[in-house]
Design a protein around this motif. Structure first.
Motif, PDB file in Angstrom:
ATOM      1  N   PRO A 178      14.282   4.947  -5.026  1.00 21.26           N
ATOM      2  CA  PRO A 178      14.546   4.007  -6.325  1.00 21.26           C
ATOM      3  C   PRO A 178      13.854   2.595  -6.164  1.00 21.26           C
ATOM      4  O   PRO A 178      13.439   2.061  -7.084  1.00 21.26           O
ATOM      5  N   THR A 179      13.862   2.054  -5.312  1.00 22.91           N
ATOM      6  CA  THR A 179      13.344   0.721  -4.766  1.00 22.91           C
ATOM      7  C   THR A 179      11.856   0.881  -5.160  1.00 22.91           C
ATOM      8  O   THR A 179      11.248  -0.153  -5.851  1.00 22.91           O
ATOM      9  N   ASP A 180      11.100   1.834  -4.611  1.00 26.94           N
ATOM     10  CA  ASP A 180       9.552   1.895  -4.642  1.00 26.94           C
ATOM     11  C   ASP A 180       9.188   2.267  -5.953  1.00 26.94           C
ATOM     12  O   ASP A 180       8.118   1.830  -6.758  1.00 26.94           O
ATOM     13  N   GLN A 181      10.080   2.940  -6.703  1.00 28.20           N
ATOM     14  CA  GLN A 181       9.780   3.605  -8.126  1.00 28.20           C
ATOM     15  C   GLN A 181       9.969   2.336  -8.952  1.00 28.20           C
ATOM     16  O   GLN A 181       9.122   2.183 -10.080  1.00 28.20           O
ATOM     17  N   THR A 182      10.969   1.443  -8.675  1.00 30.61           N
ATOM     18  CA  THR A 182      11.048   0.224  -9.616  1.00 30.61           C
ATOM     19  C   THR A 182       9.991  -0.709  -9.476  1.00 30.61           C
ATOM     20  O   THR A 182       9.455  -1.351 -10.491  1.00 30.61           O
ATOM     21  N   ILE A 183       9.471  -0.869  -8.196  1.00 30.85           N
ATOM     22  CA  ILE A 183       8.298  -1.691  -7.826  1.00 30.85           C
ATOM     23  C   ILE A 183       7.127  -1.329  -8.602  1.00 30.85           C
ATOM     24  O   ILE A 183       6.481  -2.215  -9.380  1.00 30.85           O
ATOM     25  N   ARG A 184       6.964   0.065  -8.632  1.00 32.11           N
ATOM     26  CA  ARG A 184       5.554   0.485  -9.290  1.00 32.11           C
ATOM     27  C   ARG A 184       5.776   0.540 -10.711  1.00 32.11           C
ATOM     28  O   ARG A 184       4.853   0.115 -11.335  1.00 32.11           O
ATOM     29  N   GLN A 185       7.065   0.709 -11.195  1.00 26.16           N
ATOM     30  CA  GLN A 185       7.353   0.281 -12.766  1.00 26.16           C
ATOM     31  C   GLN A 185       6.874  -1.074 -13.254  1.00 26.16           C
ATOM     32  O   GLN A 185       6.327  -1.217 -14.269  1.00 26.16           O
ATOM     33  N   ILE A 186       7.420  -2.245 -12.303  1.00 25.76           N
ATOM     34  CA  ILE A 186       6.989  -3.315 -12.613  1.00 25.76           C
ATOM     35  C   ILE A 186       5.547  -3.828 -12.553  1.00 25.76           C
ATOM     36  O   ILE A 186       4.960  -4.115 -13.582  1.00 25.76           O
ATOM     37  N   PHE A 187       4.759  -3.189 -11.678  1.00 24.85           N
ATOM     38  CA  PHE A 187       3.561  -3.151 -11.552  1.00 24.85           C
ATOM     39  C   PHE A 187       2.474  -2.488 -12.707  1.00 24.85           C
ATOM     40  O   PHE A 187       1.750  -3.120 -13.495  1.00 24.85           O
ATOM     41  N   GLU A 188       3.196  -1.308 -13.086  1.00 25.70           N
ATOM     42  CA  GLU A 188       2.532  -0.771 -14.340  1.00 25.70           C
ATOM     43  C   GLU A 188       2.902  -1.464 -15.738  1.00 25.70           C
ATOM     44  O   GLU A 188       2.154  -1.733 -16.534  1.00 25.70           O
ATOM     45  N   ALA A 189       4.125  -2.280 -15.847  1.00 22.19           N
ATOM     46  CA  ALA A 189       4.519  -3.161 -16.712  1.00 22.19           C
ATOM     47  C   ALA A 189       3.530  -4.353 -16.850  1.00 22.19           C
ATOM     48  O   ALA A 189       2.839  -4.680 -18.165  1.00 22.19           O
ATOM     49  N   VAL A 190       3.222  -5.134 -16.085  1.00 22.36           N
ATOM     50  CA  VAL A 190       2.370  -6.384 -15.811  1.00 22.36           C
ATOM     51  C   VAL A 190       1.218  -6.124 -16.200  1.00 22.36           C
ATOM     52  O   VAL A 190       0.194  -6.731 -16.556  1.00 22.36           O
ATOM     53  N   ASP A 191       0.492  -4.857 -15.607  1.00 17.93           N
ATOM     54  CA  ASP A 191      -0.759  -4.719 -15.806  1.00 17.93           C
ATOM     55  C   ASP A 191      -1.320  -4.177 -17.083  1.00 17.93           C
ATOM     56  O   ASP A 191      -2.431  -4.123 -17.404  1.00 17.93           O
ATOM     57  N   ARG A 192      -0.148  -3.887 -18.075  1.00 14.32           N
ATOM     58  CA  ARG A 192      -0.555  -3.578 -19.343  1.00 14.32           C
ATOM     59  C   ARG A 192      -0.719  -4.952 -20.105  1.00 14.32           C
ATOM     60  O   ARG A 192      -1.538  -4.818 -21.312  1.00 14.32           O
ATOM     61  N   LEU A 245       0.841  -1.234  -0.123  1.00 15.33           N
ATOM     62  CA  LEU A 245       0.295  -0.117   0.072  1.00 15.33           C
ATOM     63  C   LEU A 245       0.731   1.142  -0.141  1.00 15.33           C
ATOM     64  O   LEU A 245       0.523   2.507  -0.504  1.00 15.33           O
ATOM     65  N   HIS A 246       2.212   1.154   0.599  1.00 13.79           N
ATOM     66  CA  HIS A 246       2.957   2.448   0.729  1.00 13.79           C
ATOM     67  C   HIS A 246       3.959   2.341   0.066  1.00 13.79           C
ATOM     68  O   HIS A 246       4.987   1.471   0.373  1.00 13.79           O
ATOM     69  N   LEU A 247       4.106   2.939  -1.111  1.00 13.07           N
ATOM     70  CA  LEU A 247       5.155   3.069  -2.104  1.00 13.07           C
ATOM     71  C   LEU A 247       5.459   4.510  -2.198  1.00 13.07           C
ATOM     72  O   LEU A 247       4.782   5.273  -2.549  1.00 13.07           O
ATOM     73  N   ASP A 248       6.826   4.831  -1.592  1.00 17.55           N
ATOM     74  CA  ASP A 248       7.333   6.375  -1.521  1.00 17.55           C
ATOM     75  C   ASP A 248       7.944   6.449  -3.169  1.00 17.55           C
ATOM     76  O   ASP A 248       8.612   5.825  -3.864  1.00 17.55           O
ATOM     77  N   SER A 249       7.264   7.840  -3.608  1.00 22.62           N
ATOM     78  CA  SER A 249       7.590   7.804  -5.059  1.00 22.62           C
ATOM     79  C   SER A 249       9.144   8.258  -5.410  1.00 22.62           C
ATOM     80  O   SER A 249       9.361   8.362  -6.226  1.00 22.62           O
TER      81      SER A 249
END
Length: 333
Positions: free
Chosen positions: A92-106, A85-89
């Motif tokens: 770098p680690t949280d940015q990477t995790i968010r980018q992985i989510f965005e990629a698989v969600d496509r 739930l808590h990803l710090d924008s």
């Protein structure tokens, strides 16, 4: 010295990324992340989804949890898993995790996996429906083990009345009206009200309330939100009082509410904050032990809704209720 410190910091940041990419470098784990986009599943459910042994699934979940790709959510004696739930924008680690989510969600889910998810949701819905069929006559008594109706109904009514002075709402929807105790509020403010419930027994009690209160502008419909989406209904106001913790996929309620609302529409929710009172599942038919406020905000954002006013009500028995509003267009708040 400064350049050396900067180099060390950058190296440390890069080192922190390695476990994330390692944990995500497995097709099955990426599939797990995909199904956790809007759902929360336990180990047994995930094993069922991917047709594998529980021990193998537990290993994958442990690796992903350690890397920060998912997090456990305790529901009484059971452990479910969700995206963090808590990803710090800024990290770098949280940015990477968010980018992985965005990629698989496509990438859309394959049909066979979507069918298995629907089967699990159906199992959950059947469990909830069976409870209300057994306990329809004791509905108010069962619910007030957690919170008396007035404790959350009055703040919700006050919030809606305050907003109605500014907005000309014509049509309202209440999801899961129970005995229909909140319907008089909506009938007073809107010309047309739909009360939607998948329990025939509860709709019968809501019908009695409409007769007793002489509410002539209410349609009571047996079904789920998909029923109204198929009909092409549209509403200015959608209300769900103490409903989310009874539905198989709470995040989908936000998506469906957004799809059912006109532009400028408002979605008002009252529900429990996350708690550890496992007895509520057996005694009140709860599927979920409340929600973190951030969960609701995230689900709303994914549905294109903007968070508005919020209120938190502490109860003497240790429970806490959150009253939230979400808008389809931010300019309408």
């Amino acid at each position: 010295m400064t350049s050396m410190n900067t180099y060390a910091d950058n190296l440390s940041s890069v080192d922190a990324l390695a476990p994330i990419f390692k944990a995500g470098g497995d097709p099955l784990r990426l599939e797990i992340l995909r199904v956790l986009r809007r759902d929360t599943f336990g180990v047994l459910e995930l094993s069922q989804l991917f047709d594998m042994r529980q021990s193998g699934m537990s290993h994958h979940l442990k690796v992903m949890n350690k890397a920060g790709l998912l997090e456990p959510q305790r529901e009484g004696n059971a452990i479910f898993y969700r995206r963090p739930l808590h990803l710090d924008s800024d990290k770098p680690t949280d940015q990477t995790i968010r980018q992985i989510f965005e990629a698989v969600d496509r990438v859309p889910l394959p049909p066979h996996l979507q069918e298995r998810i629907e089967a699990i949701r159906t199992q959950r819905a059947d469990q909830s429906q069976a409870f209300f069929a057994r306990h329809a006559e004791q509905f108010r008594e069962q619910q007030e083990l957690i919170a008396a109706f007035d404790l959350y109904a009055e703040p919700v009514a006050e919030m809606i009345r305050k907003r109605s002075r500014k907005h000309q709402w014509q049509a309202a929807l209440e999801i899961g009206p129970g005995e229909g105790a909140f319907l008089p509020v909506l009938a007073e403010l809107c010309g047309h009200v739909v009360a939607l419930d998948n329990s025939r027994d509860m709709l019968a009690k809501a019908t009695r309330t409409c007769i007793d209160e002489r509410l002539n502008n209410i349609d009571l419909i047996e079904g789920v939100t998909d029923t109204l989406l198929a009909r092409g209904d549209a509403f200015d106001l959608v209300v769900a009082n103490m409903v989310l913790h009874h539905v198989p996929s709470p995040a989908d309620i936000f998506l469906d509410a957004a799809a059912l609302m006109n532009n400028g529409g408002c979605f008002v929710i009252s529900d429990l904050c996350s708690h550890d009172q496992d007895w509520a599942k057996a005694n009140c038919g709860d599927l979920w032990l409340g929600f973190e406020p951030e969960e609701l905000t995230t689900w709303a954002a994914d549905a294109g809704l903007v968070a508005g006013e919020q209120l938190f009500i502490g109860l003497r028995n240790g429970f806490q209720i959150q009253v939230r509003e979400f808008w389809k267009h931010s300019g309408q708040i």
